[in-house]
Motif scaffolding. Structure first.
Motif, PDB file in Angstrom:
ATOM      1  N   LEU A  12      -7.093   6.991  -0.886  1.00  0.00           N
ATOM      2  CA  LEU A  12      -6.288   7.346  -2.052  1.00  0.00           C
ATOM      3  C   LEU A  12      -4.982   8.020  -1.637  1.00  0.00           C
ATOM      4  O   LEU A  12      -3.914   7.704  -2.169  1.00  0.00           O
ATOM      5  CB  LEU A  12      -7.076   8.262  -2.987  1.00  0.00           C
ATOM      6  CG  LEU A  12      -6.384   8.658  -4.275  1.00  0.00           C
ATOM      7  CD1 LEU A  12      -6.223   7.448  -5.173  1.00  0.00           C
ATOM      8  CD2 LEU A  12      -7.162   9.737  -4.971  1.00  0.00           C
ATOM      9  N   ILE A  13      -5.045   8.907  -0.667  1.00  0.00           N
ATOM     10  CA  ILE A  13      -3.841   9.600  -0.193  1.00  0.00           C
ATOM     11  C   ILE A  13      -2.891   8.618   0.494  1.00  0.00           C
ATOM     12  O   ILE A  13      -1.681   8.636   0.240  1.00  0.00           O
ATOM     13  CB  ILE A  13      -4.223  10.768   0.745  1.00  0.00           C
ATOM     14  CG1 ILE A  13      -4.884  11.887  -0.065  1.00  0.00           C
ATOM     15  CG2 ILE A  13      -3.014  11.295   1.490  1.00  0.00           C
ATOM     16  CD1 ILE A  13      -5.501  12.966   0.783  1.00  0.00           C
ATOM     17  N   ALA A  15      -2.678   5.352   0.041  1.00  0.00           N
ATOM     18  CA  ALA A  15      -2.109   4.450  -0.970  1.00  0.00           C
ATOM     19  C   ALA A  15      -1.027   5.153  -1.774  1.00  0.00           C
ATOM     20  O   ALA A  15       0.023   4.573  -2.081  1.00  0.00           O
ATOM     21  CB  ALA A  15      -3.206   3.931  -1.887  1.00  0.00           C
ATOM     22  N   SER A  16      -1.241   6.419  -2.114  1.00  0.00           N
ATOM     23  CA  SER A  16      -0.232   7.169  -2.869  1.00  0.00           C
ATOM     24  C   SER A  16       1.038   7.366  -2.059  1.00  0.00           C
ATOM     25  O   SER A  16       2.150   7.237  -2.584  1.00  0.00           O
ATOM     26  CB  SER A  16      -0.793   8.526  -3.287  1.00  0.00           C
ATOM     27  OG  SER A  16      -1.908   8.374  -4.106  1.00  0.00           O
ATOM     28  N   VAL A  17       0.895   7.688  -0.782  1.00  0.00           N
ATOM     29  CA  VAL A  17       2.063   7.886   0.079  1.00  0.00           C
ATOM     30  C   VAL A  17       2.845   6.582   0.233  1.00  0.00           C
ATOM     31  O   VAL A  17       4.078   6.568   0.143  1.00  0.00           O
ATOM     32  CB  VAL A  17       1.631   8.445   1.458  1.00  0.00           C
ATOM     33  CG1 VAL A  17       2.759   8.364   2.466  1.00  0.00           C
ATOM     34  CG2 VAL A  17       1.163   9.883   1.307  1.00  0.00           C
ATOM     35  N   MET A  19       2.928   4.019  -1.881  1.00  0.00           N
ATOM     36  CA  MET A  19       3.581   3.707  -3.151  1.00  0.00           C
ATOM     37  C   MET A  19       4.803   4.592  -3.369  1.00  0.00           C
ATOM     38  O   MET A  19       5.841   4.131  -3.857  1.00  0.00           O
ATOM     39  CB  MET A  19       2.588   3.864  -4.311  1.00  0.00           C
ATOM     40  CG  MET A  19       1.612   2.726  -4.373  1.00  0.00           C
ATOM     41  SD  MET A  19       0.317   2.787  -5.637  1.00  0.00           S
ATOM     42  CE  MET A  19       0.766   3.985  -6.773  1.00  0.00           C
ATOM     43  N   PHE A  20       4.710   5.861  -3.008  1.00  0.00           N
ATOM     44  CA  PHE A  20       5.846   6.766  -3.155  1.00  0.00           C
ATOM     45  C   PHE A  20       6.997   6.351  -2.250  1.00  0.00           C
ATOM     46  O   PHE A  20       8.155   6.309  -2.671  1.00  0.00           O
ATOM     47  CB  PHE A  20       5.417   8.208  -2.869  1.00  0.00           C
ATOM     48  CG  PHE A  20       6.551   9.178  -2.900  1.00  0.00           C
ATOM     49  CD1 PHE A  20       7.127   9.549  -4.105  1.00  0.00           C
ATOM     50  CD2 PHE A  20       7.071   9.710  -1.727  1.00  0.00           C
ATOM     51  CE1 PHE A  20       8.180  10.445  -4.144  1.00  0.00           C
ATOM     52  CE2 PHE A  20       8.125  10.599  -1.747  1.00  0.00           C
ATOM     53  CZ  PHE A  20       8.678  10.974  -2.968  1.00  0.00           C
ATOM     54  N   SER A  23       8.681   3.165  -3.587  1.00  0.00           N
ATOM     55  CA  SER A  23       9.573   3.397  -4.730  1.00  0.00           C
ATOM     56  C   SER A  23      10.816   4.168  -4.308  1.00  0.00           C
ATOM     57  O   SER A  23      11.894   3.973  -4.868  1.00  0.00           O
ATOM     58  CB  SER A  23       8.827   4.146  -5.842  1.00  0.00           C
ATOM     59  OG  SER A  23       8.523   5.458  -5.412  1.00  0.00           O
TER      60      SER A  23
END
Length: 117
Positions: A12-13, A15-17, A19-20, A23
């Motif tokens: 989860l971490i 994937a979030s990094v 995606m950030f 973007s």
């Protein structure tokens, strides 16, 4: 248990990094009308660059994909008849087919299956 929770949090971490960062890096720095418009020999374009898309065609394509997934779920049910209890298999099969028929009735009732009006 702890290992699977740790791996889930790590995924989860990560994937979030990602995606950030995607973007953040995908932003265009220059917002200029001339650079953002399509080029047509120095003149403003006379028509839209994209053709109109039928939303009904898109919905029919989505329904077709759902139908393919349903077929992929029904086919293994035939193969497991000789390995499972016949009563439980028949209840499960009838319930699954009933759900599919209710979904088909709902789509038909909402008019999603009618191509032309």
């Amino acid at each position: 248990m702890f290992l699977s929770m740790f791996m889930s949090m790590l995924i989860l971490i990560i994937a979030s990094v990602v995606m950030f960062l995607a973007s953040l890096l995908s932003k265009k720095t220059m917002v200029d009308r001339e650079k953002m418009s399509p080029f047509e020999c120095g003149f403003d374009p006379k028509s839209h660059s994209r053709m109109p898309f039928s939303l009904r065609f898109f919905l029919i394509a989505i329904i077709f994909l759902i139908f393919d997934v349903e077929i992929a779920l029904i086919l293994p049910m035939i193969m497991i008849t000789k390995f499972s209890n016949l009563m439980i298999w028949s209840y499960t099969s009838m319930f699954f087919i009933f759900l599919l028929l209710m979904g088909l009735y709902h789509e038909w009732n909402q008019g999603a299956l009618e191509w032309s009006e």
